[in-house]
Write a protein that holds these residues in place. Structure first.
Motif, PDB file in Angstrom:
ATOM      1  N   ALA A   1       0.804  -1.130  -0.028  1.00  0.00           N
ATOM      2  CA  ALA A   1      -0.041   0.262   0.102  1.00  0.00           C
ATOM      3  C   ALA A   1       1.124   0.982  -0.036  1.00  0.00           C
ATOM      4  O   ALA A   1       1.761   1.197  -0.111  1.00  0.00           O
ATOM      5  N   PRO A   2       0.192   2.399   0.041  1.00  0.00           N
ATOM      6  CA  PRO A   2       1.076   3.793  -0.721  1.00  0.00           C
ATOM      7  C   PRO A   2       1.797   3.468   1.273  1.00  0.00           C
ATOM      8  O   PRO A   2       1.305   3.454   1.498  1.00  0.00           O
ATOM      9  N   GLY A   3       2.701   5.332   0.923  1.00  0.00           N
ATOM     10  CA  GLY A   3       3.535   5.433   1.829  1.00  0.00           C
ATOM     11  C   GLY A   3       2.245   5.885   3.275  1.00  0.00           C
ATOM     12  O   GLY A   3       2.950   5.646   4.172  1.00  0.00           O
ATOM     13  N   SER A   4       1.576   6.366   3.182  1.00  0.00           N
ATOM     14  CA  SER A   4       0.676   6.532   3.927  1.00  0.00           C
ATOM     15  C   SER A   4       0.298   5.358   5.128  1.00  0.00           C
ATOM     16  O   SER A   4       0.210   4.861   5.545  1.00  0.00           O
ATOM     17  N   ALA A   5       0.705   4.040   4.308  1.00  0.00           N
ATOM     18  CA  ALA A   5       0.040   2.721   4.828  1.00  0.00           C
ATOM     19  C   ALA A   5       1.696   2.603   5.451  1.00  0.00           C
ATOM     20  O   ALA A   5       1.369   1.894   6.470  1.00  0.00           O
TER      21      ALA A   5
ATOM     22  N   VAL B   1       2.862  19.270   5.841  1.00  0.00           N
ATOM     23  CA  VAL B   1       1.546  18.789   6.216  1.00  0.00           C
ATOM     24  C   VAL B   1       1.734  17.209   7.069  1.00  0.00           C
ATOM     25  O   VAL B   1       1.155  16.333   7.709  1.00  0.00           O
ATOM     26  N   PHE B   2       2.843  16.252   7.014  1.00  0.00           N
ATOM     27  CA  PHE B   2       2.809  14.972   7.039  1.00  0.00           C
ATOM     28  C   PHE B   2       3.813  14.956   8.650  1.00  0.00           C
ATOM     29  O   PHE B   2       2.853  13.716   9.180  1.00  0.00           O
ATOM     30  N   GLY B   3       3.982  15.690   9.564  1.00  0.00           N
ATOM     31  CA  GLY B   3       4.312  15.630  10.597  1.00  0.00           C
ATOM     32  C   GLY B   3       2.610  15.919  11.453  1.00  0.00           C
ATOM     33  O   GLY B   3       2.707  15.069  12.367  1.00  0.00           O
ATOM     34  N   GLU B   4       1.891  16.640  10.737  1.00  0.00           N
ATOM     35  CA  GLU B   4       0.101  16.770  11.780  1.00  0.00           C
ATOM     36  C   GLU B   4      -0.302  15.320  10.786  1.00  0.00           C
ATOM     37  O   GLU B   4      -1.108  14.645  12.047  1.00  0.00           O
ATOM     38  N   ARG B   5       0.194  15.126  10.339  1.00  0.00           N
ATOM     39  CA  ARG B   5      -1.024  13.253  10.018  1.00  0.00           C
ATOM     40  C   ARG B   5      -0.015  12.186  10.862  1.00  0.00           C
ATOM     41  O   ARG B   5      -1.006  11.336  11.333  1.00  0.00           O
ATOM     42  N   MET B   6       1.458  12.575  10.810  1.00  0.00           N
ATOM     43  CA  MET B   6       1.828  11.858  12.281  1.00  0.00           C
ATOM     44  C   MET B   6       1.295  11.874  13.520  1.00  0.00           C
ATOM     45  O   MET B   6       0.582  10.755  14.309  1.00  0.00           O
TER      46      MET B   6
ATOM     47  N   HIS C   1      11.710  13.160   7.838  1.00  0.00           N
ATOM     48  CA  HIS C   1      13.258  13.638   7.444  1.00  0.00           C
ATOM     49  C   HIS C   1      12.911  14.332   6.313  1.00  0.00           C
ATOM     50  O   HIS C   1      13.913  15.264   6.245  1.00  0.00           O
ATOM     51  N   ALA C   2      12.016  14.249   4.989  1.00  0.00           N
ATOM     52  CA  ALA C   2      12.431  14.837   3.997  1.00  0.00           C
ATOM     53  C   ALA C   2      10.679  15.862   4.139  1.00  0.00           C
ATOM     54  O   ALA C   2       9.650  14.607   3.690  1.00  0.00           O
ATOM     55  N   GLU C   3      10.214  17.057   4.664  1.00  0.00           N
ATOM     56  CA  GLU C   3       8.585  17.607   4.167  1.00  0.00           C
ATOM     57  C   GLU C   3       8.590  17.362   2.885  1.00  0.00           C
ATOM     58  O   GLU C   3       9.465  18.964   2.799  1.00  0.00           O
ATOM     59  N   THR C   4       8.000  17.008   1.884  1.00  0.00           N
ATOM     60  CA  THR C   4       7.577  17.340   0.557  1.00  0.00           C
ATOM     61  C   THR C   4       6.298  18.440   0.486  1.00  0.00           C
ATOM     62  O   THR C   4       6.160  19.018  -0.122  1.00  0.00           O
ATOM     63  N   SER C   5       5.784  18.998   1.811  1.00  0.00           N
ATOM     64  CA  SER C   5       5.237  19.414   1.616  1.00  0.00           C
ATOM     65  C   SER C   5       5.640  21.255   1.714  1.00  0.00           C
ATOM     66  O   SER C   5       5.450  22.652   1.368  1.00  0.00           O
TER      67      SER C   5
ATOM     68  N   VAL D   1      10.434   7.682  11.680  1.00  0.00           N
ATOM     69  CA  VAL D   1      11.247   8.394  10.834  1.00  0.00           C
ATOM     70  C   VAL D   1      10.537   8.778   9.794  1.00  0.00           C
ATOM     71  O   VAL D   1       9.933   7.266   8.947  1.00  0.00           O
ATOM     72  N   ASP D   2       9.439   9.354   8.707  1.00  0.00           N
ATOM     73  CA  ASP D   2       9.296   9.422   7.581  1.00  0.00           C
ATOM     74  C   ASP D   2       9.868   9.840   6.307  1.00  0.00           C
ATOM     75  O   ASP D   2      10.773  10.955   6.560  1.00  0.00           O
ATOM     76  N   ALA D   3      10.474   8.537   5.791  1.00  0.00           N
ATOM     77  CA  ALA D   3      11.951   8.555   4.754  1.00  0.00           C
ATOM     78  C   ALA D   3      10.977   8.037   3.774  1.00  0.00           C
ATOM     79  O   ALA D   3      11.817   8.525   2.434  1.00  0.00           O
ATOM     80  N   VAL D   4       9.722   8.496   2.952  1.00  0.00           N
ATOM     81  CA  VAL D   4       9.205   8.886   1.886  1.00  0.00           C
ATOM     82  C   VAL D   4       9.451   9.489   1.111  1.00  0.00           C
ATOM     83  O   VAL D   4      10.033   8.579  -0.345  1.00  0.00           O
ATOM     84  N   THR D   5       9.796  10.541   0.981  1.00  0.00           N
ATOM     85  CA  THR D   5      10.551  11.588  -0.029  1.00  0.00           C
ATOM     86  C   THR D   5      12.179  11.900   0.262  1.00  0.00           C
ATOM     87  O   THR D   5      12.981  12.129  -0.648  1.00  0.00           O
ATOM     88  N   SER D   6      12.717  10.960   0.985  1.00  0.00           N
ATOM     89  CA  SER D   6      13.942  11.277   1.291  1.00  0.00           C
ATOM     90  C   SER D   6      14.775   9.423   0.543  1.00  0.00           C
ATOM     91  O   SER D   6      15.432  10.588   0.345  1.00  0.00           O
TER      92      SER D   6
END
Ligand SMILES: *Cc1c(COP(=O)(O)O)cnc(C)c1O
Length: 379
Positions: A72-76, A99-104, A148-152, A175-180
């Motif tokens: 499933a995608p990064g959110s999963a 955006v993504f820190g808030e989703r965390m 790590h890499a805030e895509t927003s 750690v969110d490394a979706v974009t890193s």
């Protein structure tokens, strides 16, 4: 009876994807995905999955045995980390600078955890001093979570320092490394990262829909000591691992997205052939070329130079330019997609991705050319 709709095949044009993801997929990856589907317990497929684990370990720079791709995608991937690790009542320090820190934070609360937020302005990296303060004020915190890499916004945070702080305070790092992953330096073992998730469609230039994840021995031990079962059956790593772990005892958990995993395997083979450090350098070189062109056009970056992500370039939209119209012209006349601003930056900035296969000279040249023509036309 409903009438059968009179549609024919969907044939998308070949766009140049320079937004926040998905990125341009490598042609070899698209070709790999079109290979014949085999059974997901076929011995040949299982062999491929074992290679995939090793390729993911290389990309993450880890020897963690629990390194797989969530179907499933990064959110999963994000959700996998939180639902497996965080139990009701546990405290998590969550860094928010986009955006993504808030989703965390939302994930923590849905797990019944208690989120303590450390905020930085959009466009800034996470401030290690503020994190250190929060860790001191909350000695009962069990986790530190950050992007790590805030895509927003296009800001890169210092994952090495943040994970060292987490360790000093006996916290598990998430750690969110979706974009890193694949785009900037990332060393899971050297930096002591405990739980990490990424995405297939950003700097790996694979098709969307898969999320590589990895858990350290510390994270695995925490999962094994859970008092309550993971509330998500699908994302429960103890069940998923029975499917991904080898030694011939693999059992059915869910049907793996067989062809998408071929694609991920191919994209990781390409990354391994290029070499991680070369890939990181290529992203930096292409970013510099783009930044040089942007400065000639008078475009200003949202993020200060030392914290800029090479793979995600946020620039302010010049005064008087119609955001929606310009992006639509780029899409329809140049086949070029750039990203709109998100959240606080909606309508104020563009997000231009140089991710994976997209981080190459011809894309940089096209983007500068198109913006140069359209910005001067509008004035
Ligand atoms: C894209 C992205 C996600 C979400 O990934 P999806 O594949 O869209 O679910 C999470 N975190 C960051 C930093 C991202 O850039």
């Amino acid at each position: 009876m409903l009438q059968a709709p009179q549609f024919t095949s969907f044939n998308p044009p070949r766009r140049i994807l320079m937004g926040p993801g998905p990125s341009d997929v490598y042609p070899q990856v698209l070709a790999a995905q079109a290979r014949p589907t085999v059974g997901h317990l076929d011995p040949l497929f299982i062999g491929m999955m074992d290679e995939l684990k090793q390729l993911l370990q290389y990309a993450f720079q880890t020897t963690n045995p629990m390194t797989i791709a969530v179907s499933a995608p990064g959110s999963a991937g994000m959700e996998t980390c939180f639902v497996n690790l965080v139990e009701p009542g546990e405290k998590v320090i969550v860094c928010r600078n986009g955006v993504f820190g808030e989703r965390m934070r939302q994930n923590v609360e849905r797990c019944g955890g208690v989120a303590v937020c450390v905020d930085n302005a959009w466009g800034e990296p996470v401030c290690p001093e503020r994190v250190a303060e929060a860790l001191q004020q909350h000695p009962d915190a069990r986790f530190l979570a950050f992007v790590h890499a805030e895509t927003s916004t296009g800001a890169l945070s210092d994952a090495k320092t943040l994970c060292a702080l987490a360790k000093q305070h006996d916290c598990i790092s998430i750690v969110d490394a979706v974009t890193s992953l694949g785009g900037v330096e990332l060393r899971v073992d050297d930096w002591g990262i405990d739980a990490i998730y990424a995405g297939s469609q950003k700097c790996l230039s694979c098709v969307p829909g898969l999320s590589p994840v990895s858990f350290s021995a510390t994270a695995v031990a925490k999962i094994q000591q859970r008092k309550s079962p993971v509330q998500s059956w699908f994302l429960d790593q103890s069940l998923v691992m029975a499917y991904w772990s080898g030694q011939g005892k693999r059992s059915y958990h869910h049907t793996a997205p067989v062809n998408s995993l071929y694609a991920l395997h191919e994209s990781l083979c390409l990354l391994a052939a290029e070499g991680l450090e070369h890939a990181w350098q290529r992203h930096r070189t292409m970013h510099q070329l783009l930044a040089d062109g942007f400065s000639k056009l008078g475009l200003e970056f949202v993020v200060a130079a030392p914290y800029r992500l090479p793979q995600l370039n946020s620039v302010y939209i010049p005064a008087g330019v119609d955001d929606t119209m310009l992006r639509s012209t780029l899409l329809h006349e140049y086949n070029l997609e750039i990203g709109a601003g998100l959240g606080e930056l909606a309508g104020k900035a563009w997000r231009i991705g140089l991710m994976g296969y997209g981080a190459r000279r011809e894309n940089v040249a096209l983007c500068i050319q198109a913006l140069s023509e359209q910005l001067s036309a509008g004035r």
